[in-house]
Design an enzyme around this catalytic site. Structure first.
Site, PDB file in Angstrom:
ATOM      1  N   HIS A  77       0.824  -1.216   0.000  1.00  0.00           N
ATOM      2  CA  HIS A  77       0.000   0.000   0.000  1.00  0.00           C
ATOM      3  C   HIS A  77       0.857   1.266   0.000  1.00  0.00           C
ATOM      4  O   HIS A  77       0.346   2.352  -0.273  1.00  0.00           O
ATOM      5  CB  HIS A  77      -0.988  -0.010   1.166  1.00  0.00           C
ATOM      6  CG  HIS A  77      -0.399   0.330   2.496  1.00  0.00           C
ATOM      7  ND1 HIS A  77      -0.105  -0.616   3.453  1.00  0.00           N
ATOM      8  CD2 HIS A  77      -0.057   1.522   3.049  1.00  0.00           C
ATOM      9  CE1 HIS A  77       0.385  -0.022   4.529  1.00  0.00           C
ATOM     10  NE2 HIS A  77       0.420   1.276   4.306  1.00  0.00           N
ATOM     11  N   ASP A 124      -0.104  -7.638   1.563  1.00  0.00           N
ATOM     12  CA  ASP A 124       0.381  -6.255   1.596  1.00  0.00           C
ATOM     13  C   ASP A 124       1.907  -6.190   1.653  1.00  0.00           C
ATOM     14  O   ASP A 124       2.498  -5.702   2.615  1.00  0.00           O
ATOM     15  CB  ASP A 124      -0.228  -5.528   2.797  1.00  0.00           C
ATOM     16  CG  ASP A 124       0.024  -4.025   2.766  1.00  0.00           C
ATOM     17  OD1 ASP A 124       0.426  -3.514   1.700  1.00  0.00           O
ATOM     18  OD2 ASP A 124      -0.173  -3.365   3.807  1.00  0.00           O
ATOM     19  N   SER A 228       4.423   2.453   8.143  1.00  0.00           N
ATOM     20  CA  SER A 228       4.052   1.379   7.227  1.00  0.00           C
ATOM     21  C   SER A 228       5.234   0.901   6.402  1.00  0.00           C
ATOM     22  O   SER A 228       6.080   1.677   5.982  1.00  0.00           O
ATOM     23  CB  SER A 228       2.965   1.838   6.266  1.00  0.00           C
ATOM     24  OG  SER A 228       1.701   1.526   6.760  1.00  0.00           O
TER      25      SER A 228
END
Length: 279
Positions: A77, A124, A228
C-alpha cells in the site's frame, strides 16, 4: 497528509500506518510509546521517499527493510500503483536521523505482490530493487528472513521501528530520529476476537485477521502513521528475524486494537522467486 483509511471490507475506519508526509518541517514521521534508537542498532531499516514538487523535497513516505544488498521489502500500500515508476522513489539507508547526511539511493524495479488489492485484504508486501548494492555501506546490513517453520509467540522479544507519528495526532518532532518500541505478539485468533469485540456489529461474520497477517502491540505501544512498510523483528535463537511488515490497524496503540502486520513467512516463496528472477 495523514490519511485515515476506512477499510470498506469491514467498515472499521481503520488506518493505514504509513502515508505520504506533508512536508519536511511538518512531516508525519515515530513509534507510539517508544524511544530513540541508537545509530546502527537496526541496520536494515530504510526510509522510502517520494518527491513533493511543492517543497522540491524528497519526503518520508514509508519504512522498509533491507533483506538483500540490493532488495528492500516494504508494504504494497506504500507503492499504491501496480505499474509504479521506480524513478518516483528514493531510499535512505544507514541513518537514524531522517534528514541530512547520506545521499538517497535510486530504485530500479518495483514489484507489488500480484494478489494485493487493499491492506485489509492481505498480500500487503512489495519489493524494491536498488540501483546499487549496499553491501559495503556503513551501518547497513540485511535482516534475516524467517524459516517456513518459524513460530513466534508472546514469549518472543520483538521490536518495531520507524519514523512514524508518536501518537494518533502528533508527528515525530525534530530531529526526526528513528524510534523503537518492544511489542508483544498476539495470536491471530485472539487478535480476531479483539477486533470483533471492539467493533461489534460493524464486521459481523467477516474475517478480519487473515492467515498472511500477524498481530502485535500493547496498549500505549504500537506502530503508527508513517511506519508502514517497516520491520517487525523478533530475536530468534540470538538472531534478529524479520517476521512482519507494518500494514494496518485501528488508530495507534489503542486498547483492543493491536497493530496488524503482513506475515513475512507467508511470502517467502514469492520473495525468493522475485529476487532470483531479477538478480
Amino acid at each position: 497528509m495523514l490519511i485515515q483509511l476506512c477499510l470498506t471490507l469491514f467498515f472499521l475506519g481503520c488506518s493505514i500506518a504509513g502515508t505520504p508526509a506533508p512536508g519536511p518541517e511538518d512531516v508525519l514521521m515515530g513509534i507510539v510509546g517508544g524511544h530513540s534508537a541508537p545509530q546502527g542498532k537496526w541496520p536494515w531499516q530504510v526510509s522510502l521517499r517520494i518527491y513533493r514538487y511543492y517543497w522540491a523535497f524528497w519526503v518520508h513516505n514509508c519504512g522498509g527493510s533491507i533483506i538483500h544488498p540490493q532488495w528492500v521489502l516494504t508494504a504494497a500500500h506504500c507503492i499504491r500503483e501496480r505499474d509504479a515508476d521506480p524513478s518516483v522513489f528514493r531510499i535512505r539507508v544507514g541513518e537514524a536521523y531522517l534528514y541530512g547526511g547520506k545521499e538517497l539511493l535510486s530504485v530500479s524495479r518495483v514489484i507489488i505482490h500480484p494478489d494485493f488489492v487493499h491492506a485489509g485484504l492481505g498480500s500487503d508486501v512489495a519489493l524494491l530493487q536498488l540501483a546499487v548494492s549496499v553491501q559495503s555501506f556503513p551501518n547497513v546490513k540485511p535482516v534475516k528472513l524467517p524459516s517456513e517453520s518459524l513460530e513466534v509467540t508472546k514469549k518472543d522479544v520483538c521490536w518495531v521501528t520507524g519514523w512514524g507519528a508518536v501518537s494518533t495526532h502528533r508527528s515525530l518532532p525534530p530531529p526526526y530520529r528513528l524510534q523503537q518500541v518492544q511489542v508483544k505478539i498476539i495470536d491471530n485468533s485472539l487478535c480476531e476476537e479483539m477486533y470483533h469485540n471492539a467493533t461489534r456489529h460493524r464486521n459481523r461474520g467477516q474475517k478480519l485477521i487473515l492467515k498472511d497477517m500477524l498481530c502485535a502491540g500493547n496498549q500505549g505501544q504500537d506502530s503508527c502513521y508513517g511506519d508502514s512498510g517497516g520491520p517487525l523483528v523478533c530475536n530468534v535463537t540470538g538472531s534478529w528475524t524479520l517476521v512482519g511488515v507494518v500494514s494496518w490497524g485501528y488508530g495507534c496503540a489503542l486498547r483492543d486494537f493491536p497493530g496488524v502486520y503482513a506475515r513475512v513467512q507467508s511470502f517467502l516463496p514469492w520473495i525468493t522467486q522475485q529476487m532470483q528472477r531479477f538478480s
